[in-house]
Enzyme design. Structure first.
Site, mmCIF file in Angstrom:
data_model
loop_
_atom_site.group_PDB
_atom_site.id
_atom_site.type_symbol
_atom_site.label_atom_id
_atom_site.label_comp_id
_atom_site.label_asym_id
_atom_site.label_seq_id
_atom_site.Cartn_x
_atom_site.Cartn_y
_atom_site.Cartn_z
ATOM 1 N N ASP A 56 39.252 92.987 -77.021
ATOM 2 C CA ASP A 56 39.169 91.860 -76.099
ATOM 3 C C ASP A 56 37.788 91.947 -75.474
ATOM 4 O OD1 ASP A 56 39.349 89.990 -74.121
ATOM 5 O OD2 ASP A 56 41.021 90.919 -73.060
ATOM 6 N N LYS A 66 28.816 87.229 -71.821
ATOM 7 C CA LYS A 66 29.607 86.342 -72.682
ATOM 8 C C LYS A 66 29.289 84.872 -72.397
ATOM 9 C CE LYS A 66 34.495 85.777 -73.902
ATOM 10 N NZ LYS A 66 35.823 86.336 -73.589
ATOM 11 N N GLU A 110 42.046 84.041 -77.787
ATOM 12 C CA GLU A 110 42.651 84.924 -76.794
ATOM 13 C C GLU A 110 44.113 84.577 -76.477
ATOM 14 O OE1 GLU A 110 39.675 84.657 -73.799
ATOM 15 O OE2 GLU A 110 38.317 85.943 -74.925
ATOM 16 N N ASP A 152 45.312 81.674 -68.969
ATOM 17 C CA ASP A 152 44.395 82.809 -69.095
ATOM 18 C C ASP A 152 43.178 82.582 -68.208
ATOM 19 O OD1 ASP A 152 42.592 84.753 -69.774
ATOM 20 O OD2 ASP A 152 42.677 84.403 -71.936
#
Lengths: 107, 626
Positions: B25, B87, B184, B206
């Site tokens: 992850d 990211k 994800e 999420d």
């Protein structure tokens, strides 16, 4: 240092050796592979190999190489039926972790 | 343990080899790595027992770098060279980064993707991510004690091609074999779906460090179907930290903070945010570089007010996803919370209120994605699933789209979408009064239709005549579990519809085979052309040599001057083509050769006669017959 057979295992091993027509006993070993690192091997023994340790249990001679013995000490070999499946099972007190697929173990 | 049988000496079956595969992850704030060990997905920890690796990389002047907690500790001290939340920059250009001015980094506007100027030189986000992945790889190799067969890396469902490719590149740079990029929420669903054997329609909420994703998934008999996804690529836990900082600045009139102070205050804000999940009130304390001391109490209620707008943004995306899935909030059977930010009390309250049910938190919200990825990696690496079969999720290996004006391919289902999936896009007419629309379904990553693979064509007829741009034609692409693509075009006002089913060869390996075949077919044709040209050239040279030899031998007495000039002109022409002709000179070459053949036809006949005469002269008929 000891390895034993259950009554059921001993009678089955004797029966299998008789049916096979030759063999002096049973060889137990531990191989280093599989998901959790170690896996059992179970074979007929046609003759003793130098350095092998041998144990007598209920009329069956069990041969184990010294390296495997460290992982197998205290093991009882049992013969069980699980559903439609029959076979030998190692009751090994050294095992700390088994892999999910049930083919290997860790000590 | 499995039951054993006695084998013949030396024939004891070797147990199957376990191929070690990991799930990663790669988060905005924190990253994790997990692996399936002894049939169970486990998050791998570092020597200190920490599961989370802060996604922070600090570059030193000497070219060395630190990753994780060590780097995070230096955030305030060395903000320019300590890269956090990289990211957000993956696959992005400088222009894409909205709050670039507020970031403490020295951005370099490099083509394709923004870069960061650090003490160790200019680094691309790919290189920074690779450092994080390398640290995770080392952790995994130490934990599982062996070579890794590969990794599944999760990406937000919203990542576009550039961002996905950047993630893959980073993995390659870190020495990892990417088995698959997994969305994800899907990874979270895998973790929950298997561990709890749940059925029904689930919403995966999420809220990570930097991205928000909402996915509506249908779970039935272990099969996952993505009904809808939505989200916000720039909404995450970091924004809540910023909200606290903004509030602090406004409250205390702090004005513009330097990079160092900004980092310091952000760190304190995050600490306060995390503490508020367990406490009703916390104090934010810090000493700025100006010497000014901050000591402000922050209550859960104040924080809830600060985060109201951010949470509302997430709920807006949730409603959109529900609308896309044609579901009401009440039809959701369960809500899965993923991401550390969902530990915030205000977030849980908001989610509970919207769905009117208690969200699922059985698994650690921070670990669930890595665990799902590990399970997927385990299966992809070729290890059998320990607890029975479950349908392997597949992805569309290439983007699927439509041809639009100018021969451009408009992608509708992007590459790497997990299937089954459905996507829709609205199109309109190009000309006034247009009553039909031809749709050309293409597959591929190239921008021009000519470079993509054509899959199917269908025509939507019966559009009521309207001014160009008025009709709303919704084109829906749907891929079912078998990889069957169906395309439906529907004009919204009149309801006219056209439908087609296509069977693109799906499995990635099939795709690769098809690609290889196509490639080999393409070069086979080129090879054939080249071969024909070479053959013609050889033939032409042979012809020239033979003709000049014949001219030398018999030209003087068999040919008139005019005839000889005619042949020599044809020879000259052929020689010219042979000398100057390139790869495409096959046709002129053949034409010139045939012209020369034609010109020498009479000469050849005369030579034949002459040689026959020569052979017969001075012999009797009897001798010839003998």
């Amino acid at each position: 240092m000891t390895i034993t057979l259950s009554d059921s295992a001993a009678s089955h091993v004797r029966k299998f050796i008789d049916r096979r027509g030759k063999g002096v006993g049973l060889r137990l070993a531990v191989k280093t592979s599989g998901c959790s690192g170690l896996a059992y091997a179970l074979e007929f023994a046609d003759d003793a190999i130098p350095d092998d340790l041998s144990f007598e249990s209920k009329g069956v001679t069990v041969f184990v190489d010294p390296k495997s013995l460290t992982f197998l000490d205290g093991t009882e070999l049992d013969f069980v039926r699980e559903g439609l499946n029959e076979g030998f099972k190692f009751n090994n007190p050294n095992v700390k972790d088994k892999c999910g697929c049930g083919e290997s173990f860790k000590v | 343990m499995a039951l054993l049988q006695i084998a013949e000496p030396g024939f004891a079956a070797a147990p199957h080899q376990h191929r070690l595969a990991i799930g990663i992850d790669l988060g905005t704030t924190n990253s994790l790595v997990a692996s399936v060990i002894s049939g169970e997905a486990r998050v791998l920890r570092d020597e200190a027992g920490r599961a989370l690796l802060p996604s922070v990389v600090r570059y030193h002047a000497a070219g060395a770098q630190a990753v994780g907690c060590v780097a995070q500790d230096m955030q305030s001290a060395d903000p320019h060279n300590t890269i956090v939340s990289v990211k957000r920059f993956m696959g992005r250009r400088l222009a894409d980064i909205r709050d670039a001015a507020r970031q403490p980094y020295r951005f370099v506007d490099t083509p394709g993707m923004v870069s960061l100027d650090t003490a160790a030189g200019v680094k691309t986000p790919i290189e920074v991510s690779a450092e994080i992945l390398r640290a995770l790889r080392q952790r995994a190799e130490a934990a599982v004690d062996g070579d890794l067969a590969g990794a599944v890396i999760t990406v937000p469902a919203y990542f576009d091609d550039a961002q996905r490719q950047a993630t893959k590149d980073a993995a390659r740079l870190a020495g990892l074999t990417v088995l698959r990029l997994l969305n994800e929420p899907t990874a979270a669903a895998i973790a929950y779906g298997l561990d709890n054997a749940a059925q029904g329609v689930f919403a995966i909420y999420d809220l990570g460090g930097g991205t928000f994703d909402i996915s509506i998934l249908k779970l039935a008999r272990g099969v996952f179907e993505v009904l809808a996804t939505s989200g916000d690529a720039a909404l995450g836990g970091d924004d809540f930290d910023r909200a606290i900082v903004d509030w602090l600045c406004a409250l205390l009139g702090l004005g513009d903070l330097g990079a160092h102070d900004m980092r310091l205050v952000l760190t304190e804000a995050r600490r306060a945010k995390e503490a508020l999940s367990g406490k009703i009130e916390v104090r934010i304390t810090a000493v700025l570089s100006t010497g000014r001391a901050i000591d402000v109490p922050l209550t859960r209620k104040t924080f809830a007010n600060l985060s109201r707008e951010l949470i509302a943004r997430s709920l807006k995306a949730v409603r959109k996803a529900l609308r896309d899935a044609c579901l009401g909030a009440a039809e959701i059977d369960g809500v899965v919370l993923v991401g550390g930010a969902t530990r915030m009390v205000a977030v849980r309250d908001a989610v509970r209120e919207l769905f009117r049910r208690e969200p699922l938190t059985d698994l650690d919200p921070e670990q669930v994605v890595a665990m799902g990825a590990a399970m997927q990696a385990n299966v992809l690496a070729g290890n059998k699933a320990a607890d029975g079969e479950w349908l392997l999720l597949d992805v569309s290996p290439l983007s699927l789209g439509l041809e639009t004006m100018g021969g451009l391919a408009e992608k509708i289902i992007p590459r790497n979408s997990t299937i089954p999936t459905a996507r829709a896009q609205d199109f309109t007419t190009f000309k006034d009064g247009q009553t039909a629309l031809a749709l050309h379904v293409v597959q591929g990553e190239r921008e021009l239709v000519a470079d993509c693979r054509s899959l199917a064509r269908l025509t939507l007829r019966g559009i009521p005549p309207m001014v160009a741009g008025v009709p709303r034609i919704r084109v829906t692409f749907q891929i079912d579990a078998d990889g069957l693509l169906s395309v439906t075009a529907r004009e919204q006002t009149s309801g006219v519809e056209a439908h087609i089913e296509v069977k693109p060869s799906y499995g990635i390996s099939d795709q690769q085979i098809a690609g290889m075949l196509q490639e080999s077919c393409g070069s086979a044709e080129a090879d054939m052309q080249m071969r024909m040209l070479r053959e013609a050239q050889v033939e032409a040279r042979r012809l020239l040599d033979a003709t000049s030899a014949a001219l030398h031998e018999d030209g003087d007495w068999l040919l008139e001057q005019v005839e000889r000039l005619h042949i020599e002109a044809a020879m000259h022409a052929l020689g010219e083509v042979l000398e100057t002709g390139g790869a495409d000179s096959l046709k002129p070459l053949k034409a010139s050769a045939s012209a020369l053949n034609h010109a020498t036809g009479e000469f050849a006949a005369r030579r034949m006669n002459a040689s026959v005469q020569r052979a017969l002269t001075g012999h009797k008929l009897d001798e010839l017959a003998a």
